[in-house]
Enzyme design. Structure first.
Site, short mmCIF file in Angstrom:
data_model
loop_
_atom_site.label_atom_id
_atom_site.label_comp_id
_atom_site.label_asym_id
_atom_site.label_seq_id
_atom_site.Cartn_x
_atom_site.Cartn_y
_atom_site.Cartn_z
N ARG A 177 -10.07 -11.53 -1.80
CA ARG A 177 -10.02 -10.75 -0.56
C ARG A 177 -9.90 -9.26 -0.89
O ARG A 177 -9.07 -8.85 -1.68
CB ARG A 177 -8.83 -11.19 0.29
CG ARG A 177 -8.64 -10.40 1.60
CD ARG A 177 -7.63 -9.29 1.48
NE ARG A 177 -7.26 -8.70 2.77
CZ ARG A 177 -6.49 -7.62 2.90
NH1 ARG A 177 -6.02 -7.02 1.83
NH2 ARG A 177 -6.21 -7.15 4.09
N VAL A 178 -10.77 -8.44 -0.28
CA VAL A 178 -10.69 -6.99 -0.44
C VAL A 178 -10.26 -6.41 0.89
O VAL A 178 -10.83 -6.73 1.94
CB VAL A 178 -12.06 -6.40 -0.86
CG1 VAL A 178 -12.00 -4.88 -0.89
CG2 VAL A 178 -12.48 -6.94 -2.22
N GLY A 179 -9.25 -5.56 0.86
CA GLY A 179 -8.77 -4.94 2.09
C GLY A 179 -9.47 -3.63 2.36
O GLY A 179 -10.58 -3.37 1.88
N THR A 221 0.78 -1.24 0.00
CA THR A 221 0.00 0.00 0.00
C THR A 221 0.82 1.29 0.00
O THR A 221 1.81 1.42 0.70
CB THR A 221 -0.94 0.07 1.23
OG1 THR A 221 -1.62 -1.15 1.38
CG2 THR A 221 -1.96 1.19 1.08
N THR A 268 -1.94 2.44 5.91
CA THR A 268 -1.26 1.23 5.46
C THR A 268 -1.24 0.27 6.64
O THR A 268 -1.38 0.68 7.79
CB THR A 268 0.18 1.51 4.98
OG1 THR A 268 0.92 2.10 6.06
CG2 THR A 268 0.19 2.45 3.80
N1 GLY Z 1 -3.94 -2.01 3.99
C1 GLY Z 1 -3.84 -2.78 2.84
C2 GLY Z 1 -4.57 -4.06 2.92
O1 GLY Z 1 -4.79 -4.58 4.00
O2 GLY Z 1 -4.93 -4.57 1.88
#
Ligand code: GLY
Length: 370
Positions: A243-245, A215, A266
């Site tokens: 997976r979505v962050g 990130t 981040t």
């Molecule tokens: N902060 C980036 C993620 O967890 O995808």
């Protein structure tokens, strides 16, 4: 500091060309009394994609020239997205568990009250620009997966078959061999094994401990007090496909309120999804907190909500890192983190003011990760 500009000429260029106002505009610094600033994660003052400037320096220079703040920030993070040396974002970002690079990004434009985001986007090196196209060309805020890719193609973005570089592919292969020697593990074992493989790769110097969640977040304010932000990422290394962050989720990995300020993150995205931390920070700013206090409050909230044993260390603190980069509409700023050092690495953030780009240590809730 950009190699082509010494500090004095950087300041002069900023003040004459930009802070004093773009051609035909009133002197901006006097209009709102704000000293422009750009903050970002530390990779924002590291990678140059073969050029002379880092993310924060380029973004600041463009803001100082009077360009749209969000356009300037996106131009800055494009350097990291396109640079194969940054394996936390865009082209060459560390792939998912199947070896496919899946990218998330969001943008928010404070003055225009508009936002756009993409998640699980494959094949486009600059997801931040696709997020901006979602903002400008649709009535929506978030497009995902195949739909996001189709939209990008329709908007004229080049769609590539594979965004891996030799670096990201070799690291994925290393991980795969550690986690899947017999091609199959049950889900519980798989989670434990995946964590163990990540830790072993960090211990063996194969993985940057501060790049496990990848990130770049970059936020800025202009002399007119215009606030914008962008977050872009390849997400958690070796994540479950799909997976979505937090990065593309408004309020989690990025939040901008044009009247108040911006915050982005981040680190462990799940902590921000659970706590909507970036929104919390900006609401704290609205209530009058400083950027530093607002960020620290979010870190305390995350610590309080981290109750699962697997996510806590022996001291009862979060066993992961999470950082925030905060600006307010008056030009205040802060870079804060759960830990001041993480697995032996000093945690830092990037900054650019009229004095030029720099990398500073974060303000930490807990001085050292044990
Ligand atoms: N902060 C980036 C993620 O967890 O995808």
């Amino acid at each position: 500091m950009p190699s082509s500009l010494d500090r004095r000429s950087f300041v002069r260029a900023s003040l004459v060309a930009g802070v004093a106002g773009a051609v035909g505009q009133a002197p901006a610094v006097r209009a709102a009394g704000v000293r422009p600033v750009v903050v970002a994660s530390s990779n924002g003052n590291r990678h140059k994609n073969g050029g002379t400037q880092t993310t924060v320096a380029l973004a600041f220079e463009r803001i100082a020239k009077g360009e749209d703040v969000l356009d300037a920030l996106i131009a800055g993070v494009n350097l990291c997205e396109l640079d194969p040396a940054d394996d936390s974002v865009g082209y060459g970002g560390l792939p998912n568990a199947d070896g496919v690079v899946q990218l998330d990004a969001s943008v928010m434009h404070g003055p225009r009250r508009r936002a756009g985001a993409v998640a699980c986007l494959e094949g486009v090196r600059t997801p931040s620009l696709v997020a901006k196209a979602v903002m400008e060309q649709t009535d929506h805020h978030l497009l995902v997966g195949a739909g996001a890719q189709l939209f990008a193609r329709q908007m004229g973005f080049a769609v590539e078959a594979d965004l891996n570089t030799e670096n990201s592919r070799k690291k994925w292969l290393d991980w795969k061999r550690r986690i899947d020697p017999e091609h199959y593990l049950d889900p519980a074992q798989r989670e434990v094994a995946a964590d163990a493989a990540r830790e072993a790769m960090i211990a063996h110097g194969r993985l940057d401990p501060l790049h496990v969640y990848g990130t770049i977040n970059c936020n800025g304010v202009s002399a007119r007090g215009e606030v914008c932000g962008v977050t872009t990422t390849s997400g958690l290394a070796w994540k479950i496909p799909g997976r979505v962050g937090d990065s593309p989720i408004l309020g989690a990995g990025l939040w901008v309120d044009g009247e108040v300020g911006a915050a982005g993150s981040t680190g462990r995205g799940e902590a921000n999804l659970y706590n909507l931390s970036s929104h919390l920070i900006v609401e704290n700013l609205r209530r009058g907190m400083s950027c530093l206090d607002a960020g620290m409050d979010a870190l305390r909230r995350i610590r309080a909500n981290t109750v699962e044993k697997r996510l806590r260390n022996a001291q009862g603190n979060p066993a992961f890192y999470v950082n925030f980069y905060v600006v307010d509409a008056k030009g205040g700023f802060a870079g804060v983190s759960m830990y001041g050092t993480y697995k032996g690495r000093k945690v830092e953030y990037a900054l650019c003011t009229e004095h030029g780009p720099e990398t500073r240590p974060v303000e930490a809730l807990i001085p050292e990760h044990p």
